[in-house]
Enzyme design. Structure first.
Site, PDB file in Angstrom:
ATOM      1  N   ILE A  29       0.831  -1.209   0.000  1.00 54.22           N
ATOM      2  CA  ILE A  29       0.000   0.000   0.000  1.00 54.22           C
ATOM      3  C   ILE A  29       0.867   1.261   0.000  1.00 54.22           C
ATOM      4  O   ILE A  29       0.474   2.292  -0.564  1.00 54.22           O
ATOM      5  CB  ILE A  29      -0.983  -0.011   1.200  1.00 54.22           C
ATOM      6  N   LYS A 106      -5.375   1.929   7.840  1.00 53.46           N
ATOM      7  CA  LYS A 106      -6.505   1.192   8.401  1.00 53.46           C
ATOM      8  C   LYS A 106      -6.192  -0.293   8.404  1.00 53.46           C
ATOM      9  O   LYS A 106      -5.456  -0.745   7.513  1.00 53.46           O
ATOM     10  CB  LYS A 106      -7.781   1.516   7.630  1.00 53.46           C
ATOM     11  N   ASP A 184     -10.683  -7.021   5.912  1.00 54.85           N
ATOM     12  CA  ASP A 184      -9.648  -6.042   5.546  1.00 54.85           C
ATOM     13  C   ASP A 184     -10.157  -5.132   4.439  1.00 54.85           C
ATOM     14  O   ASP A 184     -10.110  -3.908   4.590  1.00 54.85           O
ATOM     15  CB  ASP A 184      -8.348  -6.749   5.148  1.00 54.85           C
TER      16      ASP A 184
END
Lengths: 325, 325
Positions: A29, A106, A184
């Site tokens: 990410i 997150k 997720d």
């Protein structure tokens, strides 16, 4: 809830001074999203990165862990903590204890007790803590929230189906305990849901499919309700081949609002579908982080994580065939 | 955290006026504990009970559900909601919406999102909401907390082993989804733990044993830590035959403090074991409830529930043989 974004730098004696930033955890990410967003925002200057399992990648010094990075760069003011969720919480607590501002990828913590401890510590320490629910910054979310504010909602239906083999190839953390499995991606839908609504949402029941070789669910059906009794159904699945679906449909007295492509694409009743906007979620996240630091505020909403915790707490588990990704 | 208890009634024009109370859910814990505690407290007058699956038992009118009870007794001011946890949350939200003060048997909600919604609704409605963590009112807990406040703690070890066949015979709700399994007694230990400590506790990892015919764990090993890094270990088991164990041992720089019998029996280092005090937990609960109503306050601590949610969220599940109770 996303607010209108505005750019606020940190004004130093010499004018606009960038916030000196470090990144902890440099996985997919970060490569896909964070680096470009940071490079495009003059409010931040990236000083260093840390990750025990990754090589340097950005032209800035790289360290095996957060402590080594902070020892070498005592002038770092803020961190983006983007590790796997299993280790993120303690790193955030340590960073807050050092007086650093923290953006948490997150989910912001591995559990509710830890999240509460993080919020309390940031409040006591006077630093900014930002739970980076990136999907709330998708192009359609704020217009959808504004449009819904004037309507009577009747029901909400969420469909979040993607192929774990494509999006998380070989990432075992996602199926290990604490990895949250299909939640997720699903927590992104819950982060949009809780931003769209003006009232709280609670989990009524959940059905979870757990492969024999996973600790976490690969699919989930959720029955939620709002405080006023509106039903919210969610269908999460990690085994979706072919077209991927990230859709939230809201039935109202004025027709159906649809958010597609994870919030990027809004369709209002009776209106032609508008073309998706370019992906600006992470650019907006970092603009918001700079804004929060400048204001001396935190934004650490735990509603999406609470719903995931409740799905695990209340959910009925059903075995599913072993699945390798 | 338990505070020193004092009796505060509600003063009306004619002097001390009892709070008009209804009970929702009249199962084992109500028969075993609540009725005697209410009868012994002049601050409360029991007007009615409601339960779809139980008969009248107390000499007061009995109704099949809360709505019927409240329709017949519009002067009820407060409720004790003692149903199974799966249905408790919505009843509490409905009661708070009617402007009633509510004592919630533990656990106070079926999940964290619901608990937060309950707290928000009670705050907005100006009613008292009381999460009745009865074990916090066991005789040894407040003296233990006071003694520990002056010591350096090194580690904490919790052993909570009881026989589900004895304590919950045939109560299937405890092994169904949402019933929490061994965390139903274990949350009592966590309620004491979080009352003893001045700092927050978070869940690091958990190992859960789940029988083939249960949805919830029959045993759990928890590794927790305090914000300052102290280790807290817990061993919960629902299959304990012979002597039952409900023990919290705290290692300090001044020796080991032991709370036994679920908090009733305190042993301090170098002191002879004192005899257990008579069980006054539920009497103290109702005194505290009256006190909160008189003060216009709530006491709705979610720390124990957050730890249970986190054990489900983070826990690694291991299959165990089928078990019938």
């Amino acid at each position: 809830m996303p607010r209108p974004l505005r750019y606020v730098g940190v004004i130093g004696r010499g004018g606009l001074v960038a916030i000196r930033l470090g990144i902890v955890g440099t996985g997919k990410i970060v490569r896909d999203q964070h680096l470009a967003a940071i490079a495009g925002n003059p409010a931040f200057a990236l000083l260093a990165t840390a990750d025990p399992a990754a090589a340097a990648m950005t032209g800035v010094p790289h360290y095996p862990d957060m402590a080594a990075m902070l020892a070498a760069h005592t002038d770092i003011q803020a961190l983006a903590i983007c590790t796997t969720p299993q280790v993120r919480g303690q790193l955030v607590l340590d960073a807050v204890a050092r007086g650093l501002h923290v953006l948490c990828e997150k989910p912001p913590a591995s559990g509710m007790a830890q999240a509460q401890a993080m919020a309390d510590a940031a409040h006591a320490g006077g630093v900014t803590l930002f739970a980076a629910w990136h999907s709330r910054f998708a192009a359609g979310v704020e217009p959808a929230r504004a449009w819904l504010a004037g309507r009577a909602i009747r029901s909400i239906s969420i469909t979040w189906r993607e192929d774990v083999c494509h999006w998380h190839p070989g990432q075992r953390w996602i199926d290990l305990a604490g990895g949250m499995g299909v939640f997720d991606p699903g927590i992104n839908a819950l982060s949009i849901l809780t931003a769209l609504l003006a009232e709280p949402v609670t989990m009524a029941s959940a059905s979870l499919e757990v492969p024999d070789n996973w600790q976490t669910p690969i699919a989930a059906r959720l029955a939620m309700r709002t405080a006023s009794g509106l039903p919210v159904a969610a269908d999460f699945d990690f085994r979706q081949q072919g077209p991927q679906t990230w859709r939230i449909a809201v039935e109202t007295d004025a027709g159906t609002l649809a958010l597609d492509l994870g919030g990027a694409h809004l369709t209002l009743p009776g209106q032609a579908a508008s073309p998706p906007a370019p992906d600006g979620e992470y650019a907006a996240l970092y603009a918001r982080f700079a804004d929060l630091i400048a204001r001396g505020e935190s934004d650490f909403d735990l509603a999406p994580l609470a719903l995931v915790a409740d799905a695990f707490l209340l959910g009925e588990r059903h075995p599913a065939p072993a699945f390798t990704h």
